[in-house]
Design a protein around this motif. Structure first.
Motif, PDB file in Angstrom:
ATOM      1  N   VAL A 102      -6.752   6.309  14.500  1.00 25.44           N
ATOM      2  CA  VAL A 102      -7.408   5.855  13.289  1.00 25.44           C
ATOM      3  C   VAL A 102      -8.610   5.015  13.679  1.00 25.44           C
ATOM      4  CG1 VAL A 102      -5.254   5.839  11.983  1.00 25.44           C
ATOM      5  CG2 VAL A 102      -5.991   3.759  13.159  1.00 25.44           C
ATOM      6  N   HIS A 103      -9.552   4.874  12.755  1.00 24.58           N
ATOM      7  CA  HIS A 103     -10.686   3.996  13.026  1.00 24.58           C
ATOM      8  C   HIS A 103     -10.317   2.582  12.616  1.00 24.58           C
ATOM      9  CE1 HIS A 103     -14.690   2.502  13.624  1.00 24.58           C
ATOM     10  NE2 HIS A 103     -14.663   1.984  12.406  1.00 24.58           N
ATOM     11  N   SER A 104     -10.274   1.691  13.574  1.00 24.05           N
ATOM     12  CA  SER A 104      -9.968   0.294  13.323  1.00 24.05           C
ATOM     13  C   SER A 104     -11.264  -0.488  13.152  1.00 24.05           C
ATOM     14  CB  SER A 104      -9.168  -0.295  14.496  1.00 24.05           C
ATOM     15  OG  SER A 104      -9.142  -1.704  14.445  1.00 24.05           O
ATOM     16  N   ARG A 105     -11.294  -1.356  12.140  1.00 26.37           N
ATOM     17  CA  ARG A 105     -12.487  -2.165  11.922  1.00 26.37           C
ATOM     18  C   ARG A 105     -12.766  -3.086  13.100  1.00 26.37           C
ATOM     19  NH1 ARG A 105     -11.995  -5.595   6.747  1.00 26.37           N
ATOM     20  NH2 ARG A 105      -9.833  -5.841   7.428  1.00 26.37           N
ATOM     21  N   ARG A 106     -11.728  -3.415  13.861  1.00 29.62           N
ATOM     22  CA  ARG A 106     -11.897  -4.393  14.931  1.00 29.62           C
ATOM     23  C   ARG A 106     -11.750  -3.814  16.334  1.00 29.62           C
ATOM     24  NH1 ARG A 106      -9.355  -6.515  10.643  1.00 29.62           N
ATOM     25  NH2 ARG A 106      -7.265  -5.968  11.326  1.00 29.62           N
ATOM     26  N   LEU A 107     -11.110  -2.643  16.449  1.00 31.50           N
ATOM     27  CA  LEU A 107     -10.777  -2.130  17.785  1.00 31.50           C
ATOM     28  C   LEU A 107     -11.336  -0.750  18.075  1.00 31.50           C
ATOM     29  CD1 LEU A 107      -7.069  -3.348  17.893  1.00 31.50           C
ATOM     30  CD2 LEU A 107      -9.024  -4.361  19.073  1.00 31.50           C
ATOM     31  N   GLY A 108     -12.101  -0.170  17.163  1.00 31.22           N
ATOM     32  CA  GLY A 108     -12.662   1.158  17.402  1.00 31.22           C
ATOM     33  C   GLY A 108     -11.648   2.249  17.109  1.00 31.22           C
ATOM     34  N   THR A 109     -11.684   3.320  17.900  1.00 27.48           N
ATOM     35  CA  THR A 109     -10.741   4.423  17.720  1.00 27.48           C
ATOM     36  C   THR A 109      -9.410   4.028  18.348  1.00 27.48           C
ATOM     37  OG1 THR A 109     -12.547   6.029  17.790  1.00 27.48           O
ATOM     38  CG2 THR A 109     -10.320   6.868  18.127  1.00 27.48           C
ATOM     39  N   SER A 110      -8.410   3.880  17.502  1.00 29.10           N
ATOM     40  CA  SER A 110      -7.153   3.263  17.924  1.00 29.10           C
ATOM     41  C   SER A 110      -5.980   4.209  17.721  1.00 29.10           C
ATOM     42  CB  SER A 110      -6.926   1.981  17.109  1.00 29.10           C
ATOM     43  OG  SER A 110      -5.629   1.458  17.325  1.00 29.10           O
ATOM     44  N   LEU A 111      -5.182   4.355  18.779  1.00 25.60           N
ATOM     45  CA  LEU A 111      -3.920   5.094  18.690  1.00 25.60           C
ATOM     46  C   LEU A 111      -2.818   4.071  18.476  1.00 25.60           C
ATOM     47  CD1 LEU A 111      -2.657   7.948  18.955  1.00 25.60           C
ATOM     48  CD2 LEU A 111      -2.218   7.399  21.354  1.00 25.60           C
ATOM     49  N   GLY A 112      -2.150   4.140  17.322  1.00 26.50           N
ATOM     50  CA  GLY A 112      -1.173   3.126  16.962  1.00 26.50           C
ATOM     51  C   GLY A 112       0.207   3.396  17.520  1.00 26.50           C
ATOM     52  N   VAL A 113       0.913   2.321  17.847  1.00 26.69           N
ATOM     53  CA  VAL A 113       2.307   2.397  18.298  1.00 26.69           C
ATOM     54  C   VAL A 113       3.141   1.517  17.373  1.00 26.69           C
ATOM     55  CG1 VAL A 113       3.928   2.086  20.195  1.00 26.69           C
ATOM     56  CG2 VAL A 113       1.540   2.683  20.686  1.00 26.69           C
ATOM     57  N   ASN A 114       4.126   2.123  16.728  1.00 26.88           N
ATOM     58  CA  ASN A 114       5.007   1.422  15.798  1.00 26.88           C
ATOM     59  C   ASN A 114       6.392   1.279  16.425  1.00 26.88           C
ATOM     60  OD1 ASN A 114       6.314   0.420  13.462  1.00 26.88           O
ATOM     61  ND2 ASN A 114       6.832   2.502  12.825  1.00 26.88           N
ATOM     62  N   LEU A 115       6.768   0.064  16.790  1.00 24.30           N
ATOM     63  CA  LEU A 115       8.070  -0.182  17.407  1.00 24.30           C
ATOM     64  C   LEU A 115       9.145  -0.558  16.391  1.00 24.30           C
ATOM     65  CD1 LEU A 115       7.122  -2.197  20.631  1.00 24.30           C
ATOM     66  CD2 LEU A 115       7.321   0.276  20.297  1.00 24.30           C
ATOM     67  N   MET A 116       8.750  -0.622  15.132  1.00 22.87           N
ATOM     68  CA  MET A 116       9.678  -0.991  14.075  1.00 22.87           C
ATOM     69  C   MET A 116      10.221   0.270  13.380  1.00 22.87           C
ATOM     70  SD  MET A 116      10.049  -4.278  14.144  1.00 22.87           S
ATOM     71  CE  MET A 116      10.124  -4.012  15.937  1.00 22.87           C
ATOM     72  N   PRO A 117      11.177   0.122  12.456  1.00 23.61           N
ATOM     73  CA  PRO A 117      11.694   1.300  11.746  1.00 23.61           C
ATOM     74  C   PRO A 117      10.572   2.041  11.013  1.00 23.61           C
ATOM     75  CG  PRO A 117      13.088  -0.614  11.337  1.00 23.61           C
ATOM     76  CD  PRO A 117      11.864  -1.120  12.046  1.00 23.61           C
ATOM     77  N   THR A 118      10.768   3.328  10.801  1.00 25.76           N
ATOM     78  CA  THR A 118       9.768   4.125  10.081  1.00 25.76           C
ATOM     79  C   THR A 118      10.018   4.140   8.575  1.00 25.76           C
ATOM     80  OG1 THR A 118      11.072   6.122  10.482  1.00 25.76           O
ATOM     81  CG2 THR A 118       9.299   5.616  12.056  1.00 25.76           C
ATOM     82  N   ASP A 119      11.130   3.549   8.122  1.00 28.37           N
ATOM     83  CA  ASP A 119      11.465   3.601   6.701  1.00 28.37           C
ATOM     84  C   ASP A 119      11.480   2.230   6.029  1.00 28.37           C
ATOM     85  OD1 ASP A 119      13.682   2.641   8.022  1.00 28.37           O
ATOM     86  OD2 ASP A 119      15.131   3.933   6.994  1.00 28.37           O
ATOM     87  N   CYS A 120      11.095   1.183   6.766  1.00 23.61           N
ATOM     88  CA  CYS A 120      11.070  -0.142   6.170  1.00 23.61           C
ATOM     89  C   CYS A 120      10.208  -1.060   7.030  1.00 23.61           C
ATOM     90  CB  CYS A 120      12.475  -0.733   6.022  1.00 23.61           C
ATOM     91  SG  CYS A 120      13.294  -1.104   7.598  1.00 23.61           S
ATOM     92  N   LYS A 121       9.808  -2.177   6.455  1.00 21.96           N
ATOM     93  CA  LYS A 121       9.065  -3.193   7.201  1.00 21.96           C
ATOM     94  C   LYS A 121      10.032  -4.238   7.726  1.00 21.96           C
ATOM     95  CE  LYS A 121       5.833  -6.987   6.539  1.00 21.96           C
ATOM     96  NZ  LYS A 121       5.238  -7.851   5.510  1.00 21.96           N
ATOM     97  N   LEU A 122       9.869  -4.599   9.002  1.00 26.68           N
ATOM     98  CA  LEU A 122      10.735  -5.584   9.643  1.00 26.68           C
ATOM     99  C   LEU A 122       9.847  -6.585  10.359  1.00 26.68           C
ATOM    100  CD1 LEU A 122      13.653  -6.428  10.390  1.00 26.68           C
ATOM    101  CD2 LEU A 122      13.463  -4.940  12.394  1.00 26.68           C
TER     102      LEU A 122
END
Length: 252
Positions: A11-31
Motif C-alpha cells: 500500500v502507499h503509506s503517507r509516511r513510509l512510501g510503498t509499504s508491505l504490511g505485516v499483521n501479527l494480530m487476529p484477522t477478525d478483531c482488533k487486539l
C-alpha cells in the motif's frame, strides 16, 4: 477497517512510501493495549481466545509475498489490527523478517509501528532493535490528554513511564504523534493548545528522538466527532520542532 490477512499490500503509506504490511494480530478483531479514538481499525473487540498467526505462518506468508512482489517496496511494516509487540514470538518473527529481507529484498527497510506499552519486556526491546525504523507513539505529554486520546487498557499508565521506557533506545527511534481536536465521550480534546504544545516541546527536548513524525487523522475514526488540525497549525508545529533541531516529517 480490519486487515484480513497476515501480509497485506503493498500500500502507499503517507509516511513510509510503498509499504508491505505485516499483521501479527487476529484477522477478525482488533487486539491492542490502546483503544485510540482515531484508530482506523475501530474499537478493541473483546475476544475470549484471540487467534494469532504462528511464527511459522508469518515467515511463510512473508516469503511468498516477497518472492512475488519483485521487491518493489520501500518498507516491510509491522502494523495491522492492533499492537504488533503483543505477539509472544515478536522477537523471533523480527529475526526471520530481517533474514528474509536481506535475502529477497535487501533494499527495503523494516519498520515497526508501536504504541510503546510493551517496552518493559526485554524480548520486545531486542526485537525492535532489529528494525531499521522503530516508530513509537506518544500523542500527548499530559497524562489526562494521553488517556483521553489513547485510552490505554492499563489505566495506571503514565507519560513518565513511557518516557523512561523510550530511554532504552538511546535516542535511536522515531517519535510519532497524531494531532487532533474535537469531542469524544463528552470530553473536549485538543492536543494543540498552548499548554499541550509547551509540554510536548519540553518532552521532545527531554527524550531527543532521532526523528519525529507528526500527522493528522486521514481516515474514518471510531469516534466520529473528531476534526483535522489545519495545515497552517501543523506547519507551525513542524517549524517549531525543526527550530529545536529535530528532523521532522509532516503529513497533512
Amino acid at each position: 477497517m480490519l486487515f484480513d490477512k497476515i501480509i497485506y499490500g503493498p500500500v502507499h503509506s503517507r509516511r513510509l512510501g510503498t509499504s508491505l504490511g505485516v499483521n501479527l494480530m487476529p484477522t477478525d478483531c482488533k487486539l491492542c493495549t490502546f483503544n485510540c479514538i482515531y484508530c482506523e481499525c475501530g474499537w478493541n473487540t473483546p475476544v475470549s481466545h484471540p487467534v494469532l498467526p504462528s511464527h511459522k505462518q508469518v515467515a511463510e506468508a512473508l516469503e511468498q509475498q516477497l518472492l512475488s512482489a519483485d521487491c518493489q517496496i520501500d518498507t516491510i511494516t509491522f502494523s495491522g489490527n492492533g499492537e504488533p509487540t503483543l505477539h509472544p514470538e515478536f522477537e523471533g518473527i523480527m529475526r526471520d523478517t530481517c533474514s528474509l529481507r536481506d535475502r529477497l529484498c535487501p533494499d527495503a527497510k523494516v519498520s515497526v509501528l508501536s504504541n510503546s506499552t510493551q517496552l518493559h519486556r526485554p524480548d520486545v526491546v531486542r526485537g525492535l532493535m532489529l528494525a531499521d525504523k522503530r516508530i513509537l507513539k506518544l500523542d500527548s505529554a499530559i497524562d489526562s490528554t494521553m488517556h483521553l486520546i489513547d485510552q490505554p487498557v492499563n489505566t495506571s499508565l503514565t507519560v513518565a513511564s513511557i518516557v523512561e521506557m523510550l530511554k532504552q533506545f538511546n535516542h535511536d527511534f522515531t517519535l510519532q504523534t497524531c494531532f487532533l481536536k474535537g469531542t469524544c465521550q463528552n470530553h473536549e480534546i485538543d492536543n494543540t493548545t498552548p499548554e499541550e504544545l509547551d509540554a510536548y516541546y519540553r518532552l521532545v527536548r527531554q527524550i531527543a528522538p532521532k526523528e519525529i513524525m507528526i500527522y493528522v487523522i486521514d481516515r474514518t475514526t471510531p469516534c466520529t466527532t473528531l476534526q483535522k488540525i489545519s495545515p497552517e497549525k501543523m506547519q507551525e508545529i513542524a517549524n517549531t520542532l525543526r527550530s529545536l533541531g529535530f528532523a521532522t516529517l509532516l503529513t497533512i
